[in-house]
Design a protein around this motif. Structure first.
Motif, PDB file in Angstrom:
ATOM      1  N   ALA A 157       0.821  -1.216   0.000  1.00 50.59           N
ATOM      2  CA  ALA A 157       0.000   0.000   0.000  1.00 50.59           C
ATOM      3  C   ALA A 157       0.853   1.263   0.000  1.00 50.59           C
ATOM      4  CB  ALA A 157      -0.939  -0.001   1.203  1.00 50.59           C
ATOM      5  N   HIS A 158       1.916   1.300   0.801  1.00 49.46           N
ATOM      6  CA  HIS A 158       2.734   2.516   0.855  1.00 49.46           C
ATOM      7  C   HIS A 158       3.484   2.740  -0.459  1.00 49.46           C
ATOM      8  CE1 HIS A 158       5.699  -0.554   1.997  1.00 49.46           C
ATOM      9  NE2 HIS A 158       6.609   0.283   1.552  1.00 49.46           N
ATOM     10  N   ARG A 188       2.351   1.771  -3.456  1.00 48.98           N
ATOM     11  CA  ARG A 188       1.311   2.198  -4.394  1.00 48.98           C
ATOM     12  C   ARG A 188       1.007   3.679  -4.213  1.00 48.98           C
ATOM     13  NH1 ARG A 188      -1.362  -2.204  -3.441  1.00 48.98           N
ATOM     14  NH2 ARG A 188      -2.790  -1.273  -1.950  1.00 48.98           N
ATOM     15  N   SER A 189       0.935   4.112  -2.969  1.00 48.58           N
ATOM     16  CA  SER A 189       0.657   5.512  -2.672  1.00 48.58           C
ATOM     17  C   SER A 189       1.749   6.419  -3.236  1.00 48.58           C
ATOM     18  CB  SER A 189       0.529   5.703  -1.159  1.00 48.58           C
ATOM     19  OG  SER A 189       0.286   7.045  -0.851  1.00 48.58           O
ATOM     20  N   GLU A 242       1.294   6.598  -6.994  1.00 47.48           N
ATOM     21  CA  GLU A 242       0.142   7.451  -7.309  1.00 47.48           C
ATOM     22  C   GLU A 242       0.507   8.931  -7.189  1.00 47.48           C
ATOM     23  OE1 GLU A 242      -3.380   4.375  -5.811  1.00 47.48           O
ATOM     24  OE2 GLU A 242      -2.666   5.934  -4.463  1.00 47.48           O
ATOM     25  N   GLN A 243       1.270   9.278  -6.156  1.00 47.16           N
ATOM     26  CA  GLN A 243       1.680  10.675  -5.965  1.00 47.16           C
ATOM     27  C   GLN A 243       2.609  11.143  -7.089  1.00 47.16           C
ATOM     28  OE1 GLN A 243       0.705  13.065  -3.791  1.00 47.16           O
ATOM     29  NE2 GLN A 243      -0.848  11.559  -3.242  1.00 47.16           N
ATOM     30  N   LYS A 297       0.466  11.750 -10.140  1.00 48.64           N
ATOM     31  CA  LYS A 297      -0.306  12.986  -9.963  1.00 48.64           C
ATOM     32  C   LYS A 297       0.566  14.205 -10.230  1.00 48.64           C
ATOM     33  CE  LYS A 297      -2.492  15.850  -6.481  1.00 48.64           C
ATOM     34  NZ  LYS A 297      -2.796  16.010  -5.078  1.00 48.64           N
ATOM     35  N   ARG A 325      -6.443  13.551  -7.225  1.00 46.59           N
ATOM     36  CA  ARG A 325      -5.912  12.269  -6.756  1.00 46.59           C
ATOM     37  C   ARG A 325      -5.858  11.279  -7.911  1.00 46.59           C
ATOM     38  NH1 ARG A 325      -8.546   8.190  -2.307  1.00 46.59           N
ATOM     39  NH2 ARG A 325      -6.839   6.733  -2.321  1.00 46.59           N
ATOM     40  N   MET A 337      -5.670   7.097  -8.520  1.00 47.63           N
ATOM     41  CA  MET A 337      -5.878   5.833  -7.807  1.00 47.63           C
ATOM     42  C   MET A 337      -5.589   4.668  -8.740  1.00 47.63           C
ATOM     43  SD  MET A 337      -9.421   6.700  -5.778  1.00 47.63           S
ATOM     44  CE  MET A 337     -10.282   7.058  -7.293  1.00 47.63           C
TER      45      MET A 337
END
Length: 143
Positions: free
Chosen positions: A110-111, A113-114, A117-118, A121, A134, A136
């Motif tokens: 999860a971290h 992936r985050s 994603e950032q 963006k 955002r 996703m």
């Protein structure tokens, strides 16, 4: 008489409160939990990852409030795999560039992936006119 009052008075109060709650009281206006519109890129991404692995990923964008993706004009159809988002080809290229060569752990955890994603963006905001709040990665399969 006193016994009747001790029973009737609380019952009347409960009935009045229930009538107010059910009939007269207007619920507070609820605010949207997502400000803006969620736009799902219509075609999945299949990208090569590090160590001879690959991933199939679906991507969605939360567009800033007031920046909804236009619906297709009558008589026009976007190419296969594209939707109605202006500059969608640029967005797809950014997503592909950012995902290609990533270690599989970056998409599984999860971290990781985050962080991906950032990065996507930031590049979208820097190099396109798409106003995104955002990014996703919605569906991910890594092999």
């Amino acid at each position: 008489m006193k016994r009747v009052l001790t029973i009737a008075l609380p019952v009347a109060v409960v009935a009045l409160v229930a009538a107010y709650a059910l009939v007269l009281h207007k619920p507070a206006k609820q605010h949207a939990r997502v400000a803006g519109e969620v736009y799902v890129l219509p075609k999945d991404f299949v990208v090569n990852l590090a160590a001879d692995r690959f991933a199939k990923v679906s991507v969605a964008l939360v567009l800033a409030p007031g920046h909804a993706a236009p619906s297709g004009a009558e008589g026009t159809t976007p190419p296969d795999g594209y939707g109605t988002l202006p500059q969608e080809a640029l967005v797809r290229a950014i997503v592909t560039d950012e995902l290609t060569g990533e270690p599989s752990d970056a998409l599984i955890a999860a971290h990781g992936r985050s962080a991906v994603e950032q990065r996507i963006k930031r590049r979208i905001l820097k190099t396109t006119d798409v106003d995104v709040d955002r990014v996703m990665l919605t569906d991910i399969a890594v092999q």
